[in-house]
Design a protein around this motif. Sequence first.
Motif, short mmCIF file in Angstrom:
data_model
loop_
_atom_site.label_atom_id
_atom_site.label_comp_id
_atom_site.label_asym_id
_atom_site.label_seq_id
_atom_site.Cartn_x
_atom_site.Cartn_y
_atom_site.Cartn_z
N GLY A 179 0.81 -1.21 0.00
CA GLY A 179 0.00 0.00 0.00
C GLY A 179 0.84 1.26 0.00
N ARG A 180 1.99 1.20 0.68
CA ARG A 180 2.86 2.37 0.72
C ARG A 180 3.54 2.62 -0.62
NH1 ARG A 180 3.81 0.19 5.97
NH2 ARG A 180 5.70 -0.93 5.34
N GLY A 181 3.49 1.65 -1.53
CA GLY A 181 4.07 1.83 -2.85
C GLY A 181 3.08 2.33 -3.89
N LEU A 182 1.89 2.73 -3.45
CA LEU A 182 0.87 3.17 -4.40
C LEU A 182 1.13 4.58 -4.94
CD1 LEU A 182 -2.37 1.88 -2.61
CD2 LEU A 182 -1.22 0.90 -4.61
N GLY A 183 2.09 5.29 -4.34
CA GLY A 183 2.36 6.65 -4.79
C GLY A 183 1.55 7.66 -4.01
N THR A 184 1.56 8.88 -4.52
CA THR A 184 0.93 9.99 -3.79
C THR A 184 -0.58 9.95 -3.92
OG1 THR A 184 2.87 11.33 -4.24
CG2 THR A 184 0.87 12.49 -3.59
N GLN A 185 -1.24 9.97 -2.75
CA GLN A 185 -2.70 10.04 -2.71
C GLN A 185 -3.05 11.13 -1.70
OE1 GLN A 185 -4.53 5.80 -3.18
NE2 GLN A 185 -2.73 5.53 -1.90
N GLU A 186 -3.26 12.35 -2.19
CA GLU A 186 -3.40 13.49 -1.29
C GLU A 186 -4.45 14.47 -1.79
OE1 GLU A 186 0.57 14.96 -1.14
OE2 GLU A 186 0.45 15.99 -3.04
N ARG A 187 -4.86 15.37 -0.87
CA ARG A 187 -5.89 16.35 -1.19
C ARG A 187 -5.70 17.58 -0.31
NH1 ARG A 187 -11.25 15.43 -2.56
NH2 ARG A 187 -10.37 13.72 -3.80
N ASP A 188 -5.83 18.78 -0.90
CA ASP A 188 -5.84 20.00 -0.11
C ASP A 188 -7.18 20.11 0.62
OD1 ASP A 188 -3.33 20.76 -0.93
OD2 ASP A 188 -4.05 21.97 -2.61
N LEU A 189 -7.14 20.60 1.86
CA LEU A 189 -8.34 20.72 2.67
C LEU A 189 -8.70 22.19 2.87
CD1 LEU A 189 -7.49 18.08 5.43
CD2 LEU A 189 -8.87 17.74 3.36
N LYS A 190 -9.97 22.42 3.16
CA LYS A 190 -10.42 23.79 3.42
C LYS A 190 -11.33 23.80 4.65
CE LYS A 190 -14.38 23.50 0.22
NZ LYS A 190 -14.24 22.06 -0.02
N ASP A 191 -11.63 25.00 5.11
CA ASP A 191 -12.46 25.15 6.29
C ASP A 191 -13.81 24.45 6.10
OD1 ASP A 191 -13.15 26.29 8.85
OD2 ASP A 191 -14.43 27.71 7.77
N GLY A 192 -14.19 23.64 7.11
CA GLY A 192 -15.48 22.95 7.07
C GLY A 192 -15.44 21.55 6.49
N ASP A 193 -14.30 21.15 5.89
CA ASP A 193 -14.20 19.79 5.35
C ASP A 193 -14.30 18.75 6.47
OD1 ASP A 193 -13.96 20.57 2.74
OD2 ASP A 193 -11.78 20.29 2.62
N GLU A 194 -14.86 17.60 6.12
CA GLU A 194 -14.89 16.49 7.07
C GLU A 194 -14.01 15.37 6.53
OE1 GLU A 194 -18.45 15.31 9.37
OE2 GLU A 194 -18.21 13.35 8.41
N VAL A 195 -13.13 14.89 7.37
CA VAL A 195 -12.21 13.83 7.02
C VAL A 195 -12.59 12.58 7.80
CG1 VAL A 195 -9.80 13.07 7.09
CG2 VAL A 195 -10.33 15.46 6.56
N ARG A 196 -12.77 11.48 7.06
CA ARG A 196 -13.11 10.21 7.73
C ARG A 196 -11.99 9.22 7.50
NH1 ARG A 196 -15.86 5.73 5.91
NH2 ARG A 196 -16.77 6.84 4.12
#
Length: 485
Positions: A93-110
């Motif tokens: 799983g650590r070899g899958l590469g970059t999986q990222e997202r910029d966050l903003k005010d009010g976002d919910e992260v699960r």
Amino acid sequence: MGRATVSLALVNGRGESSEFVFDERSTCLIGRGEDCSPRLPNDEHHRSVSRHHCMLDINPPDVRIRDFGSRNGTFVNGAKIGQRDPGQSAAQGRGLGTQERDLKDGDEVRLGRSVAFRVNVAVPPEEATTLVVSPEQAATLPPPGCVKCGREITQELGRRGAAAGRYVCAACQANPQDVMTLLVKLAQAGTRSDLRAIAEYDLLGELGRGGMGAVYLARHRESGRLVALKLMLPRVAANEVARARFRREVELTRRLRHPNIAALYEDGFADGAFFFTSEYCEGGSLDKLLQIRGGTLPVDEAVRYALDVLEGLDYAHNETVVHRDLSPSNILLAESTGAGMRGHGGARGSAPYVAKVGDFGLGKAFDQAGLSGLTRTGAKAGKPWYVARQQVVNFKNVPKSVDVWALAACLYKCLTGTYVRDFPGDVDQWHVILYSSPVPIRQRDPHVPRALAEVIDTALIDQQEIGFESAAAFREALRSAWKSL
């Protein structure tokens, strides 16, 4: 003076706290592992959360989340940003590469199925990212532009916005010599008080460049003194608050005076750029010397330079200043004016230079002032080859021993021509640091003397604690091993 903050409020699940607040540049791991913060309980309710589930890269008011190949996925407002496939191991799983997202005010992260955070971004008035004006007034305002070329940069500034401060666009940052040449020209015209510190210098040529800017050789017109003139270009707009924070931290660096630390003289800010004059070291940098010598140095010479640097680190650490960005590029070499061991005890040959630490504390100050932006994992930014695991796990409050680890990694490079870890091109650099151990130095080169290898391998331990807690302890162990050869 207020500061922009990013906070995580726990809305589902249990943790060591219900809210986590960040008011300066930081990274943090989230998961069930003992080195995570926020750390989630290691119980049945939180089994869907991986030990190291995801990572936050924070530079208030900006924040980015990246999944670490978690088993049950990371979700932002219900949309999955990363998860390893069923049947894949954590390592796969650590070899899958970059999986990222910029966050903003009010976002919910699960995280997985059982934990959720709400993202809150607060910006005080003095750091407001947008101008508070009526629609009619806004229509009459010119778009924000690069202070050098004038190109409109509204999109490039992002949510930091038009009122965030003076800024040099990415295109001009790619050509720092043009920026430096313009600043010197304006300074010599004598009409800018903010450029007075460099008004009497002439540029002679570029000495090197890196991720934050470039450094040039300059001569003072009246005295003829040679200095290194360094340019640092913020990755985000530098408002008054951030500039003040940075200058306060730089003042701590300016007070450092030691034979193995390159002295910092003047500093200033103008047109979106910071500039400094510092001690010029005729021998250049250690990385340039390695290039000239074919990638490695003789044992005696390499250890001599390491002992020099440890003297400087020990002094600075006692003054509560941590470098945090030590590498061969900022280990500088001044011509040696005397023979012998320069206080290193013994008489094993000589070296043509004295090693001095450059850029002491500047990278840390840049980060803490929020001027370095966020790091795109896929871009392989920075110098991960000399970063200890503790610097990723506890970015904000790194121990002084991270400098000791980095110096050991520099010595390793001098002796073997290789880095302490392997960095495959398809794996996130932070994954490599977190999940792989340094390769024992004699596996790289069995000719490294065993007694010396044992000391270096000990210094490069970075699981839980770093092998040597202080520069003085590593210096004494290194000196003893060297004398025994």
